[in-house]
Design a protein around this motif. Structure first.
Motif, PDB file in Angstrom:
ATOM      1  N   ARG A 222       1.048  -0.921  -0.006  1.00  0.00           N
ATOM      2  CA  ARG A 222       0.529  -0.310  -0.255  1.00  0.00           C
ATOM      3  C   ARG A 222       0.691   1.503  -0.195  1.00  0.00           C
ATOM      4  N   THR A 223       1.329   1.193   1.140  1.00  0.00           N
ATOM      5  CA  THR A 223       2.676   2.424   1.033  1.00  0.00           C
ATOM      6  C   THR A 223       3.260   2.993  -0.092  1.00  0.00           C
ATOM      7  N   LEU A 224       3.682   1.678  -1.295  1.00  0.00           N
ATOM      8  CA  LEU A 224       4.590   1.974  -2.165  1.00  0.00           C
ATOM      9  C   LEU A 224       3.990   2.232  -3.380  1.00  0.00           C
ATOM     10  N   TYR A 225       1.749   2.193  -3.483  1.00  0.00           N
ATOM     11  CA  TYR A 225       1.047   2.249  -4.041  1.00  0.00           C
ATOM     12  C   TYR A 225       1.306   3.502  -3.880  1.00  0.00           C
ATOM     13  N   GLU A 226       0.769   4.245  -2.857  1.00  0.00           N
ATOM     14  CA  GLU A 226       0.434   5.349  -2.444  1.00  0.00           C
ATOM     15  C   GLU A 226       1.864   6.744  -2.394  1.00  0.00           C
ATOM     16  N   ARG A 227       3.303   5.750  -2.296  1.00  0.00           N
ATOM     17  CA  ARG A 227       4.286   6.844  -2.686  1.00  0.00           C
ATOM     18  C   ARG A 227       3.818   7.312  -4.189  1.00  0.00           C
ATOM     19  N   THR A 228       3.794   5.889  -5.528  1.00  0.00           N
ATOM     20  CA  THR A 228       4.499   6.357  -6.637  1.00  0.00           C
ATOM     21  C   THR A 228       3.143   6.807  -6.857  1.00  0.00           C
ATOM     22  N   ILE A 229       1.786   6.888  -7.109  1.00  0.00           N
ATOM     23  CA  ILE A 229       0.452   7.869  -7.087  1.00  0.00           C
ATOM     24  C   ILE A 229       1.398   9.542  -6.785  1.00  0.00           C
ATOM     25  N   ARG A 230       1.653   9.699  -5.579  1.00  0.00           N
ATOM     26  CA  ARG A 230       1.963  10.775  -4.953  1.00  0.00           C
ATOM     27  C   ARG A 230       3.161  11.786  -6.492  1.00  0.00           C
ATOM     28  N   VAL A 231       4.237  10.343  -6.945  1.00  0.00           N
ATOM     29  CA  VAL A 231       5.026  10.731  -7.585  1.00  0.00           C
ATOM     30  C   VAL A 231       4.770  11.344  -9.131  1.00  0.00           C
ATOM     31  N   PHE A 232       3.746  10.227  -9.563  1.00  0.00           N
ATOM     32  CA  PHE A 232       3.017  10.554 -10.875  1.00  0.00           C
ATOM     33  C   PHE A 232       2.491  11.842 -10.816  1.00  0.00           C
ATOM     34  N   GLU A 233       1.369  12.049  -9.652  1.00  0.00           N
ATOM     35  CA  GLU A 233       1.148  13.487  -9.928  1.00  0.00           C
ATOM     36  C   GLU A 233       1.594  14.842 -10.592  1.00  0.00           C
ATOM     37  N   SER A 234       2.531  14.857 -10.578  1.00  0.00           N
ATOM     38  CA  SER A 234       3.390  15.375 -11.394  1.00  0.00           C
ATOM     39  C   SER A 234       4.222  15.414 -12.758  1.00  0.00           C
TER      40      SER A 234
END
Ligand code: UDP
Ligand code: MG
Length: 312
Positions: free
Chosen positions: A22-34
């Protein structure tokens, strides 16, 4: 470049990484926002026995970008990566470990190099945290040895964390050998290769799934699938033993001639036979090995070459 429509698939092999997914998912999503590219996840369950896959199915209900492949049992990290790449239909694939040792925050650097035109971008570790001294030392020694033996320019200090352009991924699909060393193969395919540096973090949660014995196994697979140097070594040992045997024999014959009383009867012929036969046997094994290695090369059915461009 119309980056808006480009997609990046994250291939995440995992084995019992429940607490990290879950952490991996969340951190990745945040990265791809920009980032202009769209992200998709291909989580590859390599025979987990915890409820990690359920966590992912839950995520998938809310976010269809989360994809899950389940292997029927544990096939090993390298095969799990392969399965993920086989199923990725994206402009680029990023291979990343599930334990967050490879921080998703490095992905923008990989993407930048990719946009600049690199088709394979490695993430090279500047620093490795949370890994044992033994493992680090063995790894460093191994990569040096591998580079010498295999004549493939694998970067020192890079794991499987890397970005591959669609073209590189498609090329790798043609490489179907059983004992796969993906780090070597991604170099072997060629294309424009580049790298970025990062600090490898300690594991987010859980224990390593790569104890030293498993790493040694991977190292052995790597060397035997990329090099027949060990076999050449036997041939050379055989030849050297033969030469030394003949020299020794000369010495014995001279002694026997000058001072026959100095020799135990029978020792001369026995020694001669042992030395010459030993050398000849090693040499023969090495020669046999050379043929076996050629059979091995053939049955691997790697493509003879790959094209990075075709304009006819
Ligand atoms: N892994 C896997 N199958 C295995 C062993 C490991 O899919 O048989 C995964 C693991 O879950 C992790 C990645 O491969 O996502 C790297 O493994 P690990 O972090 O345990 O290795 P280390 O970083 O300690 O070398
Ligand atoms: Mg790890």
């Amino acid at each position: 470049m119309a980056d808006q429509n480009k997609t990046v698939a994250l291939v995440v092999p995992f084995l019992n990484e429940r607490e990290n997914l879950r952490t991996l998912y969340e951190r990745t999503i945040r990265v791809f926002e920009s980032e202009p590219e769209e992200v998709r996840f291909i989580f590859v369950d390599d025979g987990s026995t915890d409820d990690g896959p359920d966590v992912l199915l839950e995520l998938r209900e809310k976010d269809p970008r989360v994809g899950l492949l389940r292997l029927s049992r544990n096939f090993g990290h390298q095969v799990a990566i392969t399965a993920g790449m086989d199923h990725a239909d994206a402009d680029a694939v990023v291979i990343i470990d599930a334990d967050l040792q490879d921080p998703p925050e490095v992905i923008p650097d990989l993407l930048r190099r990719w946009r600049e035109g690199c088709e394979v971008v490695y993430a090279v570790r500047r620093r490795r945290a949370g890994e044992s001294w033994l493992k680090r030392t063995l790894a460093a020694g191994f990569y040096k040895l591998f580079r010498r033996l295999a004549r493939v320019d694998v970067p020192l200090n890079a794991g499987d964390f890397r970005l591959l352009d669609r073209r590189a991924v498609e090329s790798l699909r043609g490489v179907r050998e059983q004992h796969r060393f993906m780090r070597g193969l991604t170099c072997w395919i060629g294309f424009t290769q580049g790298s970025v540096e990062y600090d490898r973090e300690a594991r987010h949660d859980g224990e390593t799934k790569y104890p030293v014995w498993k790493s040694l196994h991977l190292a052995f697979d790597a060397i035997t699938s990329f090099s027949s140097a060990p076999l050449r070594l036997i041939s050379w040992l055989g030849i050297i033993t033969c030469i030394l045997g003949v020299l020794w024999l000369l010495r014995i014959v001279i002694i026997k001639w000058v001072d026959p009383a100095a020799m135990v009867p029978g020792w001369t012929s026995l020694m001669a036979a042992v030395l010459l036969l030993g050398g000849a046997q090693l040499f023969a094994i090495g020669m046999l090995g050379q043929y076996v290695s050629r059979i091995y090369e053939e049955v691997k059915k790697r493509p003879l070459y790959l094209l990075s461009r075709k304009e006819l």
